[in-house]
Design an enzyme around this catalytic site. Structure first.
Site, PDB file in Angstrom:
ATOM      1  N   PHE A   1     -46.884  33.461  43.513  1.00  0.00           N
ATOM      2  CA  PHE A   1     -48.352  33.255  43.246  1.00  0.00           C
ATOM      3  C   PHE A   1     -48.197  32.787  41.760  1.00  0.00           C
ATOM      4  CE2 PHE A   1     -48.424  36.696  46.350  1.00  0.00           C
ATOM      5  CZ  PHE A   1     -49.337  36.209  47.368  1.00  0.00           C
TER       6      PHE A   1
ATOM      7  N   ASP B   1     -47.606  38.252  41.364  1.00  0.00           N
ATOM      8  CA  ASP B   1     -48.949  38.311  40.835  1.00  0.00           C
ATOM      9  C   ASP B   1     -50.130  37.731  41.402  1.00  0.00           C
ATOM     10  OD1 ASP B   1     -51.106  39.118  38.760  1.00  0.00           O
ATOM     11  OD2 ASP B   1     -50.645  37.322  37.779  1.00  0.00           O
TER      12      ASP B   1
ATOM     13  N   ALA C   1     -46.671  32.474  50.051  1.00  0.00           N
ATOM     14  CA  ALA C   1     -45.992  33.486  49.139  1.00  0.00           C
ATOM     15  C   ALA C   1     -45.201  34.250  50.303  1.00  0.00           C
ATOM     16  CB  ALA C   1     -46.607  34.174  48.412  1.00  0.00           C
TER      17      ALA C   1
ATOM     18  N   ARG D   1     -46.581  38.626  30.459  1.00  0.00           N
ATOM     19  CA  ARG D   1     -45.859  37.453  30.584  1.00  0.00           C
ATOM     20  C   ARG D   1     -44.436  37.672  29.599  1.00  0.00           C
ATOM     21  NH1 ARG D   1     -50.360  34.459  32.391  1.00  0.00           N
ATOM     22  NH2 ARG D   1     -51.077  34.031  30.335  1.00  0.00           N
TER      23      ARG D   1
ATOM     24  N   ASP E   1     -46.316  28.594  44.905  1.00  0.00           N
ATOM     25  CA  ASP E   1     -47.637  28.662  45.043  1.00  0.00           C
ATOM     26  C   ASP E   1     -48.121  27.951  46.039  1.00  0.00           C
ATOM     27  OD1 ASP E   1     -49.983  30.020  42.870  1.00  0.00           O
ATOM     28  OD2 ASP E   1     -50.716  28.029  44.016  1.00  0.00           O
TER      29      ASP E   1
ATOM     30  N   CYS F   1     -55.296  41.984  40.339  1.00  0.00           N
ATOM     31  CA  CYS F   1     -56.795  41.862  39.594  1.00  0.00           C
ATOM     32  C   CYS F   1     -57.736  42.106  40.470  1.00  0.00           C
ATOM     33  CB  CYS F   1     -56.708  40.437  39.162  1.00  0.00           C
ATOM     34  SG  CYS F   1     -56.718  39.299  40.459  1.00  0.00           S
TER      35      CYS F   1
END
Length: 396
Positions: A229, A300, A280, A213, A251, A340
């Site tokens: 997101f 993300d 999204a 970030r 989101d 992730c």
């Protein structure tokens, strides 16, 4: 004095990764005799190779693929409050050297010698996840150790994630100690953020993207920013703190967007932050139809690949997202893409993102490829712990 544990034997010529230092031993690599079959999930065992060479102390679950998770290279280790307190204190000592305030991940499972145990610290509140039966059955012991080391005002158990089902564990969120903490404010990258350890996603906040970030914020000054997101606005608010002219969070969670809005007010950015509850992909398609573009776009998403069977659909989703997000970037702007999903490795993620950007007909330069921040260490013999990927592209 060593504790007497049942002995788990590794089959001849099996356990190659464990012999090389990995803490995981799989069910097809062990001798599943009557003694092992009789053990309850989570019991401690001493692991030995077929020639009797000891590998150490492990937590055992004969009902799952990862049958044994080593917690020590020494056999006979007592998994009591003293053990956990020592491991937690060591893990916290590393973070205390790296961060000025106690807002970070204290324990990152196998990488900190605590397989299946994750602890995030929000000042005097601890948020805990237990992804292994060997940790779950020792909840009271672990809570006692946490209280001894940190003297928190509250300990929250966020055992509401899908991976627990692989260990035969129920999904639940509970208060293990103290009173419900409510929303917690903290500083990061020049902005004030809010998290809710009881109801937020995962443990309440995503510390892993902290440094990413900050890096993305270096491209934000004077530009409009789109955070897709967005969760509670981590990237968007960091960009505003770095001088972005405006930012929009998209989101699907109204709760997360509400936290982003409150954080923007606390940071003095409320006039510059827009909030949109939407899917999204639908939002990006809508913007493309309208020709709306931004100087900095961040996408993300949550993990697209929850298991190995999801790899190919997830890869297609990452490519689709890269294409749609690239289309929303102004000429000369910057695109940040994150994943992730540990089942999607760095090379595959890079390839899918590059393909999506190419499909959007956007010439690009890869400026940075990174992972999680330093409070999310990687076990040197367990590449699965290097789950986070973040790519930063400059688009023409």
């Amino acid at each position: 004095m060593a504790t007497i544990h049942p002995t788990l034997k590794v089959k001849p010529r099996e356990g190659k990764r464990a012999r090389a230092g990995s803490p995981w031993i799989f069910s097809n690599e062990i001798v599943m005799d009557a003694e092992m079959k009789a053990l309850d999930p989570g019991e401690a065992v001493d692991v030995v190779l077929d020639d009797g060479t000891p590998l150490g102390t492990a937590i055992f679950n004969g009902k799952t693929l990862i049958a044994a998770r080593l917690v020590s290279s020494e056999p006979g280790i007592a998994l009591d409050a003293d053990f956990f307190a020592a491991r937690l204190a060591r893990a916290d000592a590393i973070r205390a050297r790296l961060f000025a305030t106690p807002f970070y991940r204290v324990a990152h499972a196998e990488a900190d010698g605590l397989p299946g145990l994750v602890v995030d610290r929000y000042g005097d509140v601890l948020s805990v996840q237990m992804g292994a039966a060997g940790m779950d059955v020792r909840t009271d012991i672990i809570v006692a150790a946490l209280r001894r080391v940190f003297e928190p005002r509250a300990i929250v158990l966020r055992n509401d994630f899908q991976a627990r089902t692989l260990e035969g564990l129920p999904s639940l969120t509970a208060l293990a100690y103290g009173k419900e903490p409510g929303e917690i404010a903290f500083k990061e990258n020049g902005a004030t953020f809010l998290c809710d350890p009881m109801t937020g996603q995962k443990t309440g906040w995503f510390y892993d993207q902290r440094e990413n970030r900050a890096f993305a914020g270096r491209f934000a000054k004077g530009l409009s920013v789109l955070d897709v997101f967005s969760h509670a606005g981590g990237f968007a608010l960091a960009a505003l703190a770095a001088g972005a002219s405006e930012a929009l969070c998209i989101d699907a969670s109204e709760k997360a967007l509400g936290l982003a809005g409150k954080a923007a007010s606390a940071s003095g950015f409320e006039a510059k932050l827009g909030l949109r509850k939407a899917d999204a992909f639908e939002a990006l398609d809508d913007m493309a139809a309208q020709g709306v573009k931004f100087g900095l776009v961040i996408a993300d998403p949550p993990a697209f690949a929850k298991s190995r069977k999801d790899i190919e659909p997830a890869a297609r989703a990452y490519r689709k997202l890269a294409r749609a997000a690239a289309a929303a970037v102004e000429p000369g702007g910057t695109l940040v893409l994150g994943s992730c999903s540990h089942h999607i490795d760095a090379a595959r993620f890079h390839a899918e993102c590059a393909a999506g950007i190419h499909q959007a007909k956007r010439p690009a330069r890869l400026l940075r490829s990174s992972g999680a921040d330093v409070d999310h260490p990687v076990h040197p013999h367990l590449p699965e712990t290097a789950y986070l990927k973040a790519l930063v592209f400059a688009l023409d």
